[in-house]
Design an enzyme around this catalytic site. Sequence first.
Site, PDB file in Angstrom:
ATOM      1  N   CYS A  16       0.560  -1.180   0.026  1.00  0.00           N
ATOM      2  CA  CYS A  16       0.218  -0.156   0.452  1.00  0.00           C
ATOM      3  C   CYS A  16       0.834   1.142   0.033  1.00  0.00           C
ATOM      4  O   CYS A  16       0.411   2.023  -0.587  1.00  0.00           O
ATOM      5  CB  CYS A  16      -0.928   0.049   1.335  1.00  0.00           C
ATOM      6  SG  CYS A  16       0.129  -0.231   2.815  1.00  0.00           S
TER       7      CYS A  16
ATOM      8  N   GLU B  88      -5.031   3.809  -8.218  1.00  0.00           N
ATOM      9  CA  GLU B  88      -4.626   2.586  -7.439  1.00  0.00           C
ATOM     10  C   GLU B  88      -4.405   1.403  -8.464  1.00  0.00           C
ATOM     11  O   GLU B  88      -4.902   0.984  -8.476  1.00  0.00           O
ATOM     12  CB  GLU B  88      -4.938   2.024  -6.178  1.00  0.00           C
ATOM     13  CG  GLU B  88      -3.675   0.763  -5.248  1.00  0.00           C
ATOM     14  CD  GLU B  88      -3.777   0.900  -3.993  1.00  0.00           C
ATOM     15  OE1 GLU B  88      -5.490   0.219  -4.151  1.00  0.00           O
ATOM     16  OE2 GLU B  88      -3.697   1.177  -3.168  1.00  0.00           O
TER      17      GLU B  88
END
Length: 494
Positions: A302, A398
Amino acid sequence: MSEVQILASVETFLQRQHGHFIHGQHLEVDRRRIELINPATEQVVSSIAVGNQQDVDAAVHSAHDAFLNAWANTSSYERGQKLNKLADLVEQHAEELAQLETLTTGKLIHLARHLEVAQTAVFLRYFAGWATKIHGQTMQPSIPSMNGEKYTAYSIRQPVGVVAGIVPWNFSLMIGCWKIGSALTTGCTIVLKPSEFTTLSLLRLAELAIEAGIPAGVINVVTGTGETGQYLINANHIKKVSFTGSVPTGIAIGQQAMKNDLTRVSLELGGKNAAAILADANLDEILPTLLQATFVHQGQVCAAPERFFVHQSKYDEFVEKVTGAIQQIKIGSPLDESSMFGPLSNQPHFEKVKHYLDIANQNDQVICGGQVIQGTGYFVEPTLLKVQGIDDPLFIEETFGPVVDVIPFESDDELIRMMNHSRFGLTASIWTNDLAKALRLIPQIEAGSVWVNMHTFLDPSVPFGGVKASGLGREFSDAFIEDYTELKSVMIRY
Ligand code: NAD
């Protein structure tokens, strides 16, 4: 190619008919099952049960009972000791846990050993140290005294109760233990719901917790899908949800938690993290660190950068050197200690990354990499892309994969504007020796963590979490304490 030998204990564990781990024991259940796939070979390695309402209720009941009794009767010193003992056992079983992670996530074996498992022990010890250091304050009220009476006040921190810990697939064991450590050291108990793709290491850890002397019911694991997670966040006695995962799931969970009488919630979500390479950066010096931070675990981290902003004066040199370095990355089996880059962790994620690579190929945006590797396993190449402006989906969304954009900038204002052009705000980095410039830029960057000359490093002593859609709340340091405890105020007249 030579692969590490799978331990006999791992083979045996894989062959078990896994159920949940409730009240200190493995609980076999007759439920729908999900196969766990080795992403490097696409072979089934094991299977897990999909927990239903009844399973979740049993786990929460056990955790609530332990919260009120066994764990409440354990002193803070003992809580710390038991977490330290669990860390010892993680180290003693390091190879076994690392192999379970590698077989179900495709994480390189050396990464599983030296990052996932080793850091799990480091984090558990850090949280263990906090057990004896959580305290309130004394205050001096300013209420006027009419008849000579006096007042004093103090606050105490009390554990919130049963925590629901919902865990993603990328670092199951370590992220699960961030939640276990935070919960147990503050006096809470926990029900974990690991990802349906990588469940086994946390099931094994729950057994080790019993060996460490952690009472039955303090840590429970219910396996299954998002549906199981839904039962968990809505269960009676859940006082806090600690969620790590994607933004859409996190937002839905946050909304649900608010509806459930304001259940506390902390959300550690996704990012589209930026690395800014300033004009003075020495590329030969910084690239090994930057690229390791970018492509570690195939970019499925992440905190890892997905957008490189490079000063115009260094752009061509940067692209050439990054291309050269990417071509040197040895892709191979995650069980081969010489591999530098393994497969993506699961098939749905592979399809998602493939979708972004297809777009990039169609639009002629690939600078290097960009291909799916034909054959068995979910392998793609580490990829560098150019983008078509700051509204390009490849700049905005993302990918959570080894896919990174490179964008030139001229001025600091332009850099900050582009870096902040995102709904996310998890991490960022600045690569420079111009400390004065870095110190001026840092406050302008919308991110929960900013690194200088490093990226993707998490340390238990440094708070971690996102701003904007990247999350709510902070983990680690002393920041987690507020999330796992209630502050009770006491006033006394005498
Ligand atoms: P995900 O949101 O799909 O799933 C995360 C967990 O939530 C899984 O256990 C899943 O079963 C469960 N879940 C799914 N739907 C649910 C629902 N409706 N209710 C309750 N539980 C539900 O995320 P993922 O694909 O496992 O993980 C990848 C994402 O996680 C990426 O976006 C990544 O950036 C993020 N992530 C963030 C951090 C951080 O610390 N900020 C760390 C790791 C991963």
